[in-house]
Scaffold this motif. Structure first.
Motif, PDB file in Angstrom:
ATOM      1  N   LEU A 226       4.626   4.830  -1.720  1.00  0.00           N
ATOM      2  CA  LEU A 226       5.055   3.461  -1.425  1.00  0.00           C
ATOM      3  C   LEU A 226       5.939   2.889  -2.521  1.00  0.00           C
ATOM      4  N   LYS A 227       5.845   3.463  -3.719  1.00  0.00           N
ATOM      5  CA  LYS A 227       6.648   2.972  -4.846  1.00  0.00           C
ATOM      6  C   LYS A 227       8.031   3.611  -4.891  1.00  0.00           C
ATOM      7  N   ILE A 228       8.280   4.581  -4.005  1.00  0.00           N
ATOM      8  CA  ILE A 228       9.594   5.225  -3.962  1.00  0.00           C
ATOM      9  C   ILE A 228      10.620   4.214  -3.445  1.00  0.00           C
ATOM     10  N   PRO A 229      11.704   3.972  -4.162  1.00  0.00           N
ATOM     11  CA  PRO A 229      12.684   2.956  -3.734  1.00  0.00           C
ATOM     12  C   PRO A 229      13.457   3.347  -2.482  1.00  0.00           C
ATOM     13  N   SER A 230      13.665   4.645  -2.281  1.00  0.00           N
ATOM     14  CA  SER A 230      14.462   5.111  -1.148  1.00  0.00           C
ATOM     15  C   SER A 230      13.642   5.111   0.138  1.00  0.00           C
ATOM     16  N   ALA A 231      14.168   4.451   1.165  1.00  0.00           N
ATOM     17  CA  ALA A 231      13.484   4.426   2.463  1.00  0.00           C
ATOM     18  C   ALA A 231      13.458   5.820   3.082  1.00  0.00           C
ATOM     19  N   LYS A 232      14.529   6.582   2.882  1.00  0.00           N
ATOM     20  CA  LYS A 232      14.585   7.939   3.413  1.00  0.00           C
ATOM     21  C   LYS A 232      13.559   8.835   2.721  1.00  0.00           C
ATOM     22  N   GLY A 233      13.415   8.637   1.407  1.00  0.00           N
ATOM     23  CA  GLY A 233      12.430   9.408   0.652  1.00  0.00           C
ATOM     24  C   GLY A 233      11.020   9.099   1.106  1.00  0.00           C
TER      25      GLY A 233
END
Length: 313
Positions: A226-233
């Motif tokens: 959830l902390k990943i900034p990329s929506a694709k990631g």
């Protein structure tokens, strides 16, 4: 009545999944296909990992062991069922039934423990990447696998030895396609209190403890994702983790349903269908879930067929 007044059976009759000849033919074809897919898929995983040095990491070490155990797991139950269909005889000797029960419990336990080890490995890699190399060492991986085998052997041996003290009288028809522990205990005409106590105590440790460990690991993983900034990631991570978790839930959910749910909710048909899920379907799905959704594994498999080294792009 005392145990010595019972007449011990010399063989059990595995009633299988259906009495209808037409359904039996369809089931034979289906189970043979699933067995071949499971064996081939897991064998390719082992070969791909062994042949590519870039996959000699803790994650793939556990995956190779899981693939080997899944081959053994399905080979414990399906071949006997297929042979019985071909020769037209549903019997299995008493000693053969106990042997099948031993190996079924053995590989089910190892499968359960390896799934937990893999979840911990992913948790350490995703949530604590800076300490991953020092926390998940090759020595720890070997120790976890060795401990899994040792604990599983002890548990399977305990249940099998306890089965030998039971009397089955003339009740030898097992409403199942293999000698599962649960239906055998229901057939016994002597006291099964100790056997059931072992299932609910020590046996539950091999189911609930790994399952809770997996849930805790994936909770940490989802929090990190959830902390990943990329929506694709995020989408890719959730898709991969969701696939893993769905197979894990299927394996443990059906296993818990058969062994640890109230007996009043059990029927022979429901238990048999549930057993198909954790003995056949889950081992067949693992190669697809852990390989086809993994770019490194797909590259290694491609290199295996091309017989040339694979280098991650």
């Amino acid at each position: 009545m005392e145990g010595e007044n019972f007449t011990q059976v010399s063989e059990f009759i595995l009633l299988g999944l259906s009495d209808d000849p037409k359904q039996q033919q369809v089931l034979f074809t289906l189970f043979l296909s699933m067995y071949l897919v499971t064996g081939l898929g897991n064998l390719l995983i082992i070969l791909a990992i062994a042949s590519d040095s870039r996959l000699h990491t803790p994650m793939y070490f556990f995956l190779a062991n899981l693939a080997f155990v899944d081959i053994c797991f399905t080979s414990t139950t399906i071949p006997k069922m297929l042979v019985n269909h071909v020769i037209g005889h549903k019997g299995i000797p008493y000693a053969g039934c106990l042997t099948q029960t031993f190996f079924f419990i053995l590989f089910a336990d190892i499968d359960s423990l390896l799934l937990a080890a893999m979840a911990y490995d992913r948790y350490a890699a995703i949530c604590h990447p800076l300490h991953y190399a020092t926390s998940v060492t090759p020595q720890l991986c070997i120790l976890l696998v060795a401990a899994s085998w040792t604990a599983a052997v002890m548990n399977a041996l305990t249940h099998t030895i306890l089965l030998t003290r039971l009397s089955f009288c003339t009740h030898n028809e097992v409403p199942h396609f293999f000698c599962d522990l649960s239906p055998l205990l229901k057939l016994a005409c002597s006291d099964t209190f100790l056997n059931n106590a072992m299932v609910y105590s020590i046996g539950s440790l091999f189911v609930f403890t790994p399952f809770m460990g997996i849930l805790i690991s994936y909770t940490g993983i989802f929090s990190a994702v959830l902390k990943i900034p990329s929506a694709k990631g995020k989408q890719k991570a959730f898709s991969t983790c969701g696939s893993h978790l769905s197979v894990v839930t299927m394996f443990y959910g059906t296993l818990i349903g058969v062994y640890f749910s109230p007996t009043s909710s059990h029927t022979a048909h429901k238990d048999t269908v549930a057993a198909v899920m954790y003995t056949v379907v889950t081992p067949m799905m693992n190669p697809f879930i852990y390989s086809l959704r993994n770019s490194d594994m797909k590259g290694a498999l491609g290199a295996l067929f091309r017989r040339k080294p694979y280098f991650t792009q």
